[in-house]
Design a protein around this motif. Structure first.
Motif, PDB file in Angstrom:
ATOM      1  N   LYS A  13       0.982  -1.306   0.011  1.00 16.71           N
ATOM      2  CA  LYS A  13       0.068  -0.014  -0.037  1.00 16.71           C
ATOM      3  C   LYS A  13       0.900   1.228   0.004  1.00 16.71           C
ATOM      4  O   LYS A  13       0.435   2.275  -0.435  1.00 16.71           O
ATOM      5  CB  LYS A  13      -0.745   0.067   1.155  1.00 16.71           C
ATOM      6  N   TYR A  14       2.056   1.384   0.624  1.00 11.18           N
ATOM      7  CA  TYR A  14       2.833   2.571   0.931  1.00 11.18           C
ATOM      8  C   TYR A  14       4.024   2.158   0.032  1.00 11.18           C
ATOM      9  O   TYR A  14       5.194   3.052   0.079  1.00 11.18           O
ATOM     10  CB  TYR A  14       3.257   2.730   2.378  1.00 11.18           C
ATOM     11  N   ARG A  15       4.261   1.215  -0.819  1.00 13.14           N
ATOM     12  CA  ARG A  15       5.459   1.039  -1.580  1.00 13.14           C
ATOM     13  C   ARG A  15       6.209   2.350  -2.182  1.00 13.14           C
ATOM     14  O   ARG A  15       5.587   2.975  -2.529  1.00 13.14           O
ATOM     15  CB  ARG A  15       5.297  -0.080  -2.712  1.00 13.14           C
ATOM     16  N   PRO A  16       7.423   2.542  -1.801  1.00 17.13           N
ATOM     17  CA  PRO A  16       8.500   1.635  -1.408  1.00 17.13           C
ATOM     18  C   PRO A  16       8.843   1.594   0.166  1.00 17.13           C
ATOM     19  O   PRO A  16       9.724   1.193   0.763  1.00 17.13           O
ATOM     20  CB  PRO A  16       9.889   2.068  -2.009  1.00 17.13           C
ATOM     21  N   PHE A  17       7.802   2.265   1.026  1.00 20.14           N
ATOM     22  CA  PHE A  17       8.007   2.484   2.346  1.00 20.14           C
ATOM     23  C   PHE A  17       7.053   1.397   3.088  1.00 20.14           C
ATOM     24  O   PHE A  17       6.296   0.650   2.458  1.00 20.14           O
ATOM     25  CB  PHE A  17       7.245   3.771   2.685  1.00 20.14           C
ATOM     26  N   LYS A  20       2.665   4.756   6.344  1.00 15.93           N
ATOM     27  CA  LYS A  20       2.075   6.207   5.972  1.00 15.93           C
ATOM     28  C   LYS A  20       3.566   7.083   6.607  1.00 15.93           C
ATOM     29  O   LYS A  20       3.872   8.055   6.137  1.00 15.93           O
ATOM     30  CB  LYS A  20       0.939   6.586   6.432  1.00 15.93           C
ATOM     31  N   ARG A  21       3.657   6.694   7.907  1.00 13.76           N
ATOM     32  CA  ARG A  21       4.648   7.368   8.679  1.00 13.76           C
ATOM     33  C   ARG A  21       6.057   7.425   7.819  1.00 13.76           C
ATOM     34  O   ARG A  21       6.634   8.702   7.677  1.00 13.76           O
ATOM     35  CB  ARG A  21       5.034   6.756  10.123  1.00 13.76           C
ATOM     36  N   CYS A  22       6.689   6.543   7.427  1.00 14.16           N
ATOM     37  CA  CYS A  22       7.905   6.544   6.855  1.00 14.16           C
ATOM     38  C   CYS A  22       7.665   7.273   5.485  1.00 14.16           C
ATOM     39  O   CYS A  22       8.620   8.125   4.997  1.00 14.16           O
ATOM     40  CB  CYS A  22       8.476   5.198   6.196  1.00 14.16           C
ATOM     41  N   ALA A  23       6.525   7.152   4.742  1.00 16.65           N
ATOM     42  CA  ALA A  23       6.419   8.053   3.491  1.00 16.65           C
ATOM     43  C   ALA A  23       6.161   9.470   3.924  1.00 16.65           C
ATOM     44  O   ALA A  23       6.937  10.432   2.929  1.00 16.65           O
ATOM     45  CB  ALA A  23       4.871   7.805   2.724  1.00 16.65           C
ATOM     46  N   ASP A  24       5.515   9.690   4.859  1.00 15.66           N
ATOM     47  CA  ASP A  24       5.605  11.242   5.427  1.00 15.66           C
ATOM     48  C   ASP A  24       6.869  11.843   5.722  1.00 15.66           C
ATOM     49  O   ASP A  24       7.362  12.793   5.460  1.00 15.66           O
ATOM     50  CB  ASP A  24       4.619  11.450   6.434  1.00 15.66           C
ATOM     51  N   ILE A  25       7.769  10.866   6.418  1.00 14.07           N
ATOM     52  CA  ILE A  25       9.150  11.172   6.650  1.00 14.07           C
ATOM     53  C   ILE A  25       9.814  11.893   5.661  1.00 14.07           C
ATOM     54  O   ILE A  25      10.559  12.821   5.357  1.00 14.07           O
ATOM     55  CB  ILE A  25       9.814  10.189   7.654  1.00 14.07           C
ATOM     56  N   ASP A  26       9.729  10.916   4.490  1.00  9.31           N
ATOM     57  CA  ASP A  26      10.551  11.073   3.296  1.00  9.31           C
ATOM     58  C   ASP A  26       9.887  12.268   2.331  1.00  9.31           C
ATOM     59  O   ASP A  26      10.657  13.015   1.915  1.00  9.31           O
ATOM     60  CB  ASP A  26      10.173   9.678   2.299  1.00  9.31           C
ATOM     61  N   LEU A  27       8.644  12.608   2.540  1.00  8.48           N
ATOM     62  CA  LEU A  27       8.157  13.704   1.941  1.00  8.48           C
ATOM     63  C   LEU A  27       8.652  14.944   2.672  1.00  8.48           C
ATOM     64  O   LEU A  27       9.147  16.114   1.987  1.00  8.48           O
ATOM     65  CB  LEU A  27       6.606  13.581   1.967  1.00  8.48           C
ATOM     66  N   ALA A  28       8.843  14.888   4.016  1.00 10.30           N
ATOM     67  CA  ALA A  28       9.282  16.199   4.578  1.00 10.30           C
ATOM     68  C   ALA A  28      10.705  16.271   4.374  1.00 10.30           C
ATOM     69  O   ALA A  28      11.152  17.301   4.193  1.00 10.30           O
ATOM     70  CB  ALA A  28       9.093  15.892   6.002  1.00 10.30           C
ATOM     71  N   LYS A  29      11.431  15.253   4.359  1.00  7.35           N
ATOM     72  CA  LYS A  29      12.863  15.534   3.665  1.00  7.35           C
ATOM     73  C   LYS A  29      13.081  16.154   2.352  1.00  7.35           C
ATOM     74  O   LYS A  29      13.797  17.002   2.168  1.00  7.35           O
ATOM     75  CB  LYS A  29      13.624  14.227   3.672  1.00  7.35           C
ATOM     76  N   TRP A  30      11.839  15.678   1.321  1.00  3.37           N
ATOM     77  CA  TRP A  30      12.036  16.290   0.048  1.00  3.37           C
ATOM     78  C   TRP A  30      11.805  17.990   0.018  1.00  3.37           C
ATOM     79  O   TRP A  30      12.380  18.933  -0.311  1.00  3.37           O
ATOM     80  CB  TRP A  30      11.217  15.719  -0.769  1.00  3.37           C
ATOM     81  N   MET A  31      10.505  18.395   1.031  1.00  2.00           N
ATOM     82  CA  MET A  31       9.945  19.470   1.078  1.00  2.00           C
ATOM     83  C   MET A  31      11.152  20.359   1.872  1.00  2.00           C
ATOM     84  O   MET A  31      11.376  21.693   1.523  1.00  2.00           O
ATOM     85  CB  MET A  31       8.877  19.654   1.920  1.00  2.00           C
TER      86      MET A  31
END
Length: 67
Positions: A13-17, A20-31
């Motif tokens: 559901k969250y591939r490659p994470f 949702k928590r890890c996906a959000d952490i990754d998004l925050a790093k991009w932003m």
């Protein structure tokens, strides 16, 4: 393939994470700009500085809201 943030098993559901928590952490790093490719081109540094100064100037022109 493990989650790039925590190395746990990925969830389809969250591939490659894994979540949702890890996906959000990754998004925050991009932003936040944490994922930036370094450049040795002096023009890139000058353009980045110009953009920072432009944004700072536009924010200082905005009146502050009362608390």
């Amino acid at each position: 393939m493990p989650c790039p943030i925590c190395q746990k098993e990925t969830d389809k559901k969250y591939r490659p994470f894994c979540s949702k928590r890890c996906a959000d952490i990754d998004l925050a790093k991009w932003m936040s700009g944490s994922y930036a490719v370094p450049s040795q081109d002096p023009d890139d540094a000058e353009k980045a500085l110009d953009e920072v100064l432009r944004l700072a100037a536009s924010q200082s022109d905005t009146p502050e809201k009362p608390h």
